[in-house]
Design a protein around this motif. Structure first.
Motif, short mmCIF file in Angstrom:
data_model
loop_
_atom_site.label_atom_id
_atom_site.label_comp_id
_atom_site.label_asym_id
_atom_site.label_seq_id
_atom_site.Cartn_x
_atom_site.Cartn_y
_atom_site.Cartn_z
N ASN A 1 2.50 -5.56 3.27
CA ASN A 1 1.78 -6.69 3.84
C ASN A 1 2.52 -7.96 3.44
O ASN A 1 2.75 -8.19 2.25
CB ASN A 1 0.35 -6.72 3.31
N LYS B 1 -4.52 -5.75 14.08
CA LYS B 1 -5.11 -5.11 12.90
C LYS B 1 -6.62 -5.00 13.02
O LYS B 1 -7.32 -5.99 13.21
CB LYS B 1 -4.72 -5.97 11.69
N GLU C 1 0.88 -1.17 0.00
CA GLU C 1 0.00 0.00 0.00
C GLU C 1 0.91 1.22 0.00
O GLU C 1 1.67 1.42 0.94
CB GLU C 1 -0.86 0.01 1.26
N GLU D 1 1.29 -6.51 8.70
CA GLU D 1 1.44 -5.27 7.96
C GLU D 1 2.61 -4.51 8.56
O GLU D 1 2.62 -4.24 9.77
CB GLU D 1 0.15 -4.45 8.06
MG MG Z 1 -3.34 -1.74 5.16
#
Ligand code: MG
Ligand code: ADP
Ligand code: ZN
Length: 476
Positions: free
Chosen positions: A197, A264, A11, A213
């Motif tokens: 990730n 998370k 990301e 992550e």
């Molecule tokens: Mg993320």
């Protein structure tokens, strides 16, 4: 020990270089005095209305075009609700169900193997401010200059299989955003930041493993090292029969390890809903056509052009085009001196070495095209050897120094005069009768010994080609 395959999805947040923020007219700039670029909108006052910055839509669309994605000509902003002191609205304006862009890809090449990496989506969002924690104090400051500045988030498919591939993908994305002129790409300032990730699974398995992550990866090198560490850590856990916990982990560059930050949250915890203050984002066919027609040259096209126009080998062209700053420098210097191969060799050899050793970012490079072109010229015309060029190169890195003048002042100009070189060669041969006899007896490798002696006598300034020629002649 079993064999595992690593699975990585990235990301990437790219800060867009628009003049103003995403939903207000505050300047979008870095390094100003805290809380000077702030208004009612970006400080989250009640009752204000955001107005979308069209330039940000254009920039995001240009990135979408570059990765061959589908652009949703009607997309929507959503509120991502959470509380944090650097975000006074208590929600981030992002895109959720209907992002600007979906289904793109980017081709990478690692160790000669080409792979296509899917890009799930690109969406627009606003950035948060910054919390500053003064050392030794029990309070924090909040600086809202960054609050409301425009970002795009580029989410990849879990298609990457190694740390090298992840870095190759990132470098390519980085070169793209800089070439497009939509971001300055500065990683240290956080204008190009990436979360990785990472999961592993037994070779041959098609289902995805549990991922972690990784955050706090602020350089390509840290991305590489953090992913490598994480793959090794997960491998050890599975080998010991333990389970991977899905969590966010922070990379600690000093200790080169990742440590848990928080478990998370699931996406629905943010209670996304369409932002009622904003209209859907509509992009017309005319706008899209106009942007597509004015896309700048992208790294891939540039690389092909360097191979055609400057006859660079693919590997050299690829390495130069990986970084638009280097590519620009190369092109300008090559045009100035007409010696593209020589310029490329200097850059990929001497310059890369200096950059790697000093850790200087190319954006801070002081060496300009004129001295670089002149250096190529004086190597090419025999004024100095490659060796002398490498010796003076660190000084050229300081900027503002022309190499020809420098070598003349220092008396480093190469001697190509046959008479002068013959005399030194003869002197060396006379001083080493045993070696001469051995050479004549078949130990021809001794020629490098003689070259070394001549170079020492002439303090490295003899033209190596002329020395070799003289040795061959006088030893015959
Ligand atoms: Mg993320
Ligand atoms: P979130 O926003 O919660 O982080 P996403 O579903 O948007 O979740 O996924 C984020 C990234 O994680 C994407 O790049 C995706 O490719 C990657 N990803 C998802 N599952 C895995 C997995 N099991 N292993 C590695 N990467 C994964
Ligand atoms: Zn504002």
């Amino acid at each position: 020990m079993s064999m595992y395959e690593a699975v990585i999805g990235l990301e990437v947040h790219v800060h867009l270089a628009t003049a103003s923020k995403l939903f207000c007219s505050c300047p979008n700039s870095f390094g100003d005095a805290p809380n000077t670029n702030v208004c009612e909108v970006c400080s989250g006052m009640p009752g204000v209305l955001p107005v979308l910055n069209r330039k940000a839509v254009e920039y995001a669309s240009r990135m979408a075009l570059a990765i061959h994605a589908t652009i949703n000509q009607r997309s929507r902003f959503a509120r991502k609700n959470y509380f944090y002191p650097d975000m006074p609205k208590d929600y981030q304006i992002s895109q959720f169900e209907l992002p600007l862009c979906e289904h793109g890809y980017l081709d990478i090449s690692v160790a000669g193997e080409k792979r296509r990496i899917g890009i799930t989506r690109i969406h627009m969002e606003d950035d948060a401010g910054k919390n500053i924690h003064p050392q030794g104090e029990n309070f924090s400051y909040v600086d809202l200059n960054r609050a409301g500045t425009p970002l795009i988030e580029i989410v990849s498919e879990p298609d990457l299989r190694s740390a090298e591939e992840a870095v190759a993908y990132l470098k390519k994305l980085h070169a793209m955003v800089v070439s497009l002129g939509i971001s300055n790409g500065n990683m240290e300032e956080g204008c190009f930041r990436c979360d990785a990730n990472v999961s592993i699974r037994p070779m041959g398995e098609t289902r995805l493993g549990t991922r972690t992550e990784l955050k706090n990866l602020n350089s390509f090198r840290n991305v590489q090292r953090a992913i490598e560490f994480e793959i090794a850590r997960q491998t050890d856990l599975l080998d010991d029969g333990e389970k991977i916990v899905q969590e966010t982990r922070l990379y600690d560059a000093g200790r080169n390890l990742t440590a848990p930050m928080r478990s998370k949250e699931d996406a629905q915890d943010y209670r996304y809903f369409p932002d009622p203050d904003l209209l859907p984002v509509v992009i017309t066919d005319e706008e899209l056509a106009a942007w597509a027609a004015t896309q700048p040259e992208l790294p891939e096209a540039r690389m092909t052009r360097y191979m055609d126009e400057f006859h660079l080998p693919e590997q050299d062209a690829a390495q130069l085009c990986e970084d638009p700053v280097l590519a620009d420098l190369f092109e300008e210097a090559a045009r100035l001196c007409g010696q593209p191969r020589r310029v490329a060799n200097i850059m990929l050899g001497m310059l890369m070495r200096q950059l790697n050793e000093s850790g200087i970012e190319t954006t801070a490079l002081k060496l300009t095209a004129e001295p670089l072109a002149e250096l190529a010229t004086i190597i090419e015309n025999g004024t100095i050897s490659n060796k002398i060029a490498a010796d003076i190169f660190p000084e050229l890195m300081k900027g503002g120094i022309m190499p020809e003048r420098l070598v003349r002042e220092r008396g480093l100009v190469q001697v190509s005069d046959t008479g002068a070189i013959d005399a030194v060669v003869q002197k060396v041969l006379d001083a080493h009768p045993a070696e001469v006899a051995a050479y004549k007896g078949g130990k021809t490798k001794l020629v490098s010994f003689f070259v070394g002696q001549v170079m020492r006598e002439m303090r490295g300034k003899a033209n190596p080609a002329v020395v070799n020629e003289a040795l061959a002649r006088l030893l015959a």
